[in-house]
Design a protein around this motif. Sequence first.
Motif, mmCIF file in Angstrom:
data_model
loop_
_atom_site.group_PDB
_atom_site.id
_atom_site.type_symbol
_atom_site.label_atom_id
_atom_site.label_comp_id
_atom_site.label_asym_id
_atom_site.label_seq_id
_atom_site.Cartn_x
_atom_site.Cartn_y
_atom_site.Cartn_z
ATOM 1 N N GLY A 46 0.861 -1.372 -0.049
ATOM 2 C CA GLY A 46 0.082 -0.181 -0.143
ATOM 3 C C GLY A 46 0.853 1.282 0.061
ATOM 4 O O GLY A 46 0.427 2.422 0.127
ATOM 5 N N LYS A 47 2.144 1.197 -0.174
ATOM 6 C CA LYS A 47 3.004 2.469 -0.220
ATOM 7 C C LYS A 47 2.944 2.844 -1.875
ATOM 8 O O LYS A 47 2.348 2.327 -2.640
ATOM 9 C CB LYS A 47 4.277 2.064 0.200
ATOM 10 C CG LYS A 47 4.523 1.476 1.306
ATOM 11 C CD LYS A 47 4.045 2.223 2.460
ATOM 12 C CE LYS A 47 4.238 1.484 3.772
ATOM 13 N NZ LYS A 47 3.606 2.199 4.994
ATOM 14 N N LYS A 48 3.763 4.405 -1.794
ATOM 15 C CA LYS A 48 3.820 4.803 -2.842
ATOM 16 C C LYS A 48 5.359 4.925 -3.494
ATOM 17 O O LYS A 48 6.014 5.901 -3.072
ATOM 18 C CB LYS A 48 3.297 6.338 -3.015
ATOM 19 C CG LYS A 48 1.751 6.369 -2.903
ATOM 20 C CD LYS A 48 1.233 7.718 -3.124
ATOM 21 C CE LYS A 48 -0.160 7.761 -3.416
ATOM 22 N NZ LYS A 48 -0.839 8.338 -2.178
ATOM 23 N N PRO A 49 5.662 3.693 -3.780
ATOM 24 C CA PRO A 49 7.150 3.731 -4.110
ATOM 25 C C PRO A 49 7.503 4.194 -5.689
ATOM 26 O O PRO A 49 6.727 4.336 -6.448
ATOM 27 C CB PRO A 49 7.540 2.148 -3.999
ATOM 28 C CG PRO A 49 6.286 1.453 -4.477
ATOM 29 C CD PRO A 49 5.271 2.518 -4.219
ATOM 30 N N GLN A 50 8.941 4.672 -5.612
ATOM 31 C CA GLN A 50 9.505 5.097 -6.962
ATOM 32 C C GLN A 50 10.811 4.728 -7.172
ATOM 33 O O GLN A 50 11.556 5.188 -6.165
ATOM 34 C CB GLN A 50 9.190 6.767 -7.054
ATOM 35 C CG GLN A 50 9.804 7.327 -8.007
ATOM 36 C CD GLN A 50 9.086 6.764 -9.636
ATOM 37 O OE1 GLN A 50 7.888 6.850 -9.663
ATOM 38 N NE2 GLN A 50 9.757 6.367 -10.329
ATOM 39 N N VAL A 51 11.253 3.962 -8.222
ATOM 40 C CA VAL A 51 12.528 3.645 -8.604
ATOM 41 C C VAL A 51 12.929 4.880 -9.201
ATOM 42 O O VAL A 51 12.733 5.160 -10.177
ATOM 43 C CB VAL A 51 12.864 2.020 -9.066
ATOM 44 C CG1 VAL A 51 14.241 1.967 -9.433
ATOM 45 C CG2 VAL A 51 12.041 1.049 -8.359
#
Length: 332
Positions: A46-51
């Motif tokens: 449920g997170k908002k990750p960004q590589v």
Amino acid sequence: MQKDSFRSFKAILRKSEKIAIVTHWSPDVDAMGSSLALYQFLLKTGKKPQVIVPNGYPDFLDWMPGNNKVINFQDNEKKASKFIAECDLIFTLDFNSYKRLEKLGEELDKSPAPKILIDHHQEPDNFATLHYHDVKASSTCELVYEFIVGLEGKKIVDAKIAACLYTGIMTDTGSFRYPSVTDYTHEILGELLRTGIKPSEIHSAVYDSYSLDRIKLLGFALNEKLKVVEGYPVAYFTLSEKELARFNYRKGDTEGLVNYPFSIKGIKVCALFNETEEQVKISFRSKGKIDMNKFARKYFNGGGHINAAGGRSLESLKETENKFTELVKTLF
Ligand SMILES: [Mn+2]
């Protein structure tokens, strides 16, 4: 080895929503595999990750799930900097120093967000808040597997996560043949295969991906450019800008070339010198206790692992070669 408690990781993750995942300059397969696996995992929770990567990586990784969402700092500096400035947490994967990020390192340095380092390189610099670090791990992917399982258990590892992790472990262990490979590595691989991923397809996607130019460059390098340091178990290649251009060199085309001389009986140290417009890029490999990390740090502005390190030189290709062939003797 420094592994902080899962209690502390959970506490920091609970407070974080926007999460950056950053990996090193010229991301290799372990860098991308570990970053995209962690990305898939964080999405699932449920997170908002960004590589965010400092620059491009080989297109034979384009199939990796989540690849199309990666931000390349070189192409999109604004978007990347904005995310880093605004995020709650930053994961730093598969590197031990901001130097390995080039200009992207400045953005991390400015950011007040806590940082979690997951890595297997020697002696990380002091930039992370929490660590999941072990030089004995075969790959950062192996550590990310442990990290994910430590947080949420084995069930959360699905085929997408598994494919990324399997690929990174595969390449960072030279297809499961380096001394870092243990029964434990194979246990993890077994768990990954149980998600239904097909190892034959992954091997093929990564290794059967040469262009005609690339395989001809390999043939040229082996046939005409391979040299052995007289009296020492050392073999190396130098490739000039002109030679690389002859084979329409593209990023990644000499990936793995440095290891070929190990197939010669007795060879213990290999090196590859690639000339670019600005500098000579160097890869070092060794067998056993011969420490290429120290060697690269001391003489060639680089570093890495004991058996695999990188460096660079601002001197000419010939001067760099001469310096190497003299200094390498000090390793024996
Ligand atoms: Mn790695």
